[in-house]
Scaffold this motif. Structure first.
Motif: not given
Length: 151
Positions: A36-50
């Motif tokens: 869910q956190e990855i989903e929210r981050s992708l929605q907010a930023h589009e490009l993320i690092k994990i």
């Protein structure tokens, strides 16, 4: 999972270079909360690092593909313990009409309220200018609001 061309992947890698990881996967693995956190981050930023802690290289590769398949994202890069993932921001469904106003409170302020806010901001700005002018004209070392004597 979204497939990217080499040129797209290269451009996204360059854009991700300065980013910091926004999600960490640790000992508990890929839990629903992490997804869910990855989903929210992708929605907010589009490009993320994990950031992945304590997992072997092959397992990290599997984690990346699992995340991308589950969230319909594209794997951009896997370097060390960092996974870079991209997904185009999804359109959010918003209710319309009176229900939208009730649920979201997304109501435009009236012209009268806007005028009051503008006037209040103008007064506040004038007061701040006056205070700055008083500080500028005050003798050096004087304390604001004091008569200059010790108490």
């Amino acid at each position: 999972m979204i497939e990217l061309s080499p040129a797209q992947r290269r451009e996204l890698r360059a854009s991700a270079h300065h980013l910091n990881p926004v999600v960490s996967i640790a000992g508990n693995g890929l839990t629903p909360a992490v997804m869910q956190e990855i989903e929210r981050s992708l929605q907010a930023h589009e490009l993320i690092k994990i950031k992945v802690h304590g997992v072997e290289r092959n397992d990290r590769e599997m984690l990346m593909h699992e995340v991308c398949n589950a969230l319909e994202a594209a794997p951009v890069q896997h370097i060390g313990t960092i996974l870079v993932v991209w997904r185009k921001r999804r359109e959010e469904e918003r209710p319309s009409g009176a229900a939208a106003t009730k649920l979201t409170g997304d109501k435009r302020p009236s012209k009268a309220k806007s005028a009051r806010v503008f006037a209040a901001n103008a007064r506040r700005s004038a007061l701040m200018r006056e205070a700055a002018e008083r500080r500028r004209k005050a003798p050096r070392g004087a304390k604001p609001g004091g008569s200059g004597r010790n108490r």
